[in-house]
Design an enzyme around this catalytic site. Structure first.
Site, PDB file in Angstrom:
ATOM      1  N   LYS A   1       0.786  -1.565   0.081  1.00 38.21           N
ATOM      2  CA  LYS A   1      -0.203  -0.039  -0.423  1.00 38.21           C
ATOM      3  C   LYS A   1       1.282   1.796   0.030  1.00 38.21           C
ATOM      4  O   LYS A   1       0.171   2.289  -0.097  1.00 38.21           O
ATOM      5  CB  LYS A   1      -1.036  -0.029   1.728  1.00 38.21           C
ATOM      6  CG  LYS A   1      -2.055  -1.302   0.807  1.00 38.21           C
ATOM      7  CD  LYS A   1      -2.724  -1.135   2.309  1.00 38.21           C
ATOM      8  CE  LYS A   1      -3.839  -1.837   1.745  1.00 38.21           C
ATOM      9  NZ  LYS A   1      -3.375  -3.746   1.968  1.00 38.21           N
TER      10      LYS A   1
HETATM   11  C1  LIG Z   1      -4.079  -4.764   1.212  1.00 36.99           C
HETATM   12  C2  LIG Z   1      -3.553  -6.421   0.973  1.00 36.99           C
HETATM   13  C3  LIG Z   1      -3.816  -6.941  -0.171  1.00 36.99           C
HETATM   14  C4  LIG Z   1      -5.296  -6.731  -0.615  1.00 36.99           C
HETATM   15  O1  LIG Z   1      -5.256  -5.975  -1.994  1.00 36.99           O
HETATM   16  P1  LIG Z   1      -6.069  -5.315  -2.746  1.00 36.99           P
HETATM   17  O2  LIG Z   1      -6.082  -4.307  -3.669  1.00 36.99           O
HETATM   18  O3  LIG Z   1      -7.316  -5.130  -1.744  1.00 36.99           O
HETATM   19  O4  LIG Z   1      -7.118  -6.508  -3.395  1.00 36.99           O
HETATM   20  C5  LIG Z   1      -2.946  -8.335  -0.303  1.00 36.99           C
HETATM   21  N1  LIG Z   1      -1.865  -8.193   0.923  1.00 36.99           N
HETATM   22  C6  LIG Z   1      -1.276  -7.273   1.311  1.00 36.99           C
HETATM   23  C7  LIG Z   1      -0.369  -7.176   2.117  1.00 36.99           C
HETATM   24  C8  LIG Z   1      -1.868  -6.249   1.297  1.00 36.99           C
HETATM   25  O5  LIG Z   1      -1.489  -5.558   2.312  1.00 36.99           O
END
Ligand SMILES: *Cc1c(COP(=O)(O)O)cnc(C)c1O
Length: 494
Positions: free
Chosen positions: A111
């Protein structure tokens, strides 16, 4: 090109879409058409740095940003903030699979790629749509998003950020990550209650008339940093374009040949960004959507029925424990040939009956590009263990889900296309579940001892942002009753 809503035809600019976040009809902002990356442009991107690629790709969507503004955003986000000169490096596993490591940022998870740049996109957008206003970001967090948002917004001019977390609802490490956050524009506050209390409190404050009047008087405006903002999706497209360029540059594929993409999926934002890259012209063959035991997306892609009336499981890949994948709405919009009325109908069914199904024609279209599978807790552990034993590569629980599901996809189909697997978190972020997969020793109760143990056993290094928490000062100690969240906000904003 302009932006419209998935539920109604609109015509807004990129700045409006980003500043507003979500459309007033409840829909998500989508581009009216996909800007194209020609073969010629793709070839030009190959020798470029990540930041140069980011400027080129983002410019195609940010239709009312100047080139200087795009560059300001990209430089602000990706200069000196990642522990690798390449924010999204590719690691070749040697079996046709390449790990796209998206966790070299300040919070060690993917993120960061979007939340490092969102504050800049948001402030440049707000300058166009609501000049002279300070943006106030409100976040209720169950752990990870709060820290990633804090790290992104800290000390960004023209913004303030307030994060609420449940006092006993986050891990000690997550709590420490947030309470040690520096920055002259940040506030972090625990609440007596659970995550739902925090989220309900924040939603109430967003809609409170007295609070709105208070903000207006101080030339401030609330905004949110959540994952449906187009300003979070666009930066994610960049790393798929960049991964393709790296495969070409490293001689793994020839320009024009396709790659596959496998993504551990929750809210469907990350994998959707890969689809956008394909629609722009990047040669991608299959998208493999990987879920954990909460396998609602697997069922949807296999049957065309999306049904949230099912048990919710808490797993060792918590960022994928989701029953409503908000960004799926954007995919539906594109599959239904940009028919907002159809999408509005499906979303109404989802909020009413918790369920919808797509037409046979749409299902066929979906399955042509998407494959899906899921991985349970046991297989997650086994995959971390196997990858470490066979390739000496340490991955986290989320990434392991994608590795396993892609492995099964290859077994079923024999598809030999080179694959990029999105590696979404550092294994150190989920050390308590990663360590037992590769070692039988007792798991240290102390969080820092656990990190050191994982480092010793795996012969890798603890990421600096986690290691340095040990010596950081706790700056935020306030804990309030949930009724007092508004009071805390007023006091912080003065
Ligand atoms: C948020 C997240 C996901 C999922 O990603 P999306 O875009 O919500 O599908 C997968 N792995 C980690 C470590 C995350 O923080």
């Amino acid at each position: 090109m302009f932006f419209t809503s998935t539920r109604q035809n609109l015509n807004v600019t990129a700045a409006q879409a980003i500043a507003q976040g979500i459309s007033k009809d409840g829909g998500l902002f989508v581009p009216s058409e996909f800007p194209q990356i020609s073969r010629e442009m793709l070839e030009k991107l190959v020798p470029m740095s990540y930041k140069e690629r980011a400027c080129a790709v983002l410019s195609t969507y940010l239709n009312d940003f100047t080139p200087e503004e795009v560059e300001y955003c990209v430089n602000g986000a990706y200069t000196g903030t990642f522990d690798n000169e390449q924010p999204a490096p590719l690691v070749d596993l040697g079996n046709g699979c390449h790990m796209l490591e998206l966790w070299h940022g300040p919070t060690c998870a993917f993120k960061d790629l979007a939340l490092q740049i969102l504050p800049f996109l948001l402030t440049v957008s707000a300058k166009k749509t609501a000049p002279d206003k300070t943006i106030v970001i409100l976040v209720a967090t169950s752990g990870d998003t709060g820290k990633a948002a804090l790290a992104g917004f800290a000390d960004v001019p023209g913004t303030k950020i307030i994060v609420f977390f449940p006092q006993n609802g986050v891990s000690p490490m997550q709590k420490l990550q947030m309470t040690t956050q520096t920055g002259n524009n940040v506030a972090v506050c625990a609440i007596e209650g659970n995550f739902d209390d925090a989220q309900t409190g924040v939603k109430k404050i967003f809609g409170d008339a007295a609070m709105q009047a208070f903000l207006k008087e101080g030339k401030m405006e609330f905004s949110s940093a959540n994952s449906i903002n187009f300003g979070r999706l666009a930066p994610q497209i960049v790393y798929y374009v960049s991964a393709y360029c790296d495969l070409v540059r490293n001689g793994k594929i020839k320009m024009g040949e396709p790659m596959n993409v496998a993504v551990p999926t929750g809210n469907f934002g990350n994998i959707l960004a890969a689809l956008y890259a394909k629609r722009m012209g990047v040669p991608i063959n299959k998208f493999v959507c990987a879920s954990n035991k909460n396998n609602i997306l697997t069922d949807f892609i296999k049957t065309g029925v999306y049904d949230r009336n099912r048990p919710f499981y808490t797993t060792t890949s918590p960022s994928m424990d989701i029953l409503i994948s908000s960004n799926l709405e954007r995919l539906l919009y594109h599959l239904y040939n940009e028919d907002a009325e159809q999408v509005a109908g499906l979303m109404k069914a989802l909020s009413g009956e918790g369920k919808y199904s797509v037409s046979a024609e749409v299902l066929e279209k979906l399955q042509k590009e998407f494959s899906a599978g899921y991985c349970d807790e046991e297989a997650t552990q086994a995959t971390i263990s196997k990858l470490f034993k066979e390739k000496h590569y340490l991955c986290d629980t989320h990434t392991a889900v994608a590795v396993k599901v892609y492995d099964e996809y290859v077994k079923e189909t024999g598809d030999k296309t080179p694959c990029v697997i999105a590696s979404t978190a550092s294994p150190y972020k989920f050390a308590a579940d990663v360590l037992p997969a590769i070692d039988n020793a007792e798991i240290p109760a102390d969080g820092f001892a656990l990190l050191d143990k994982l480092a010793a056993v795996s012969d890798t290094a603890v990421p600096v942002p986690l290691a340095e928490l040990k010596t950081k000062e706790v700056l935020h100690k306030t804990c309030v009753e949930k009724e007092d969240m508004a009071k805390f906000i007023r006091e912080f904003l003065g």
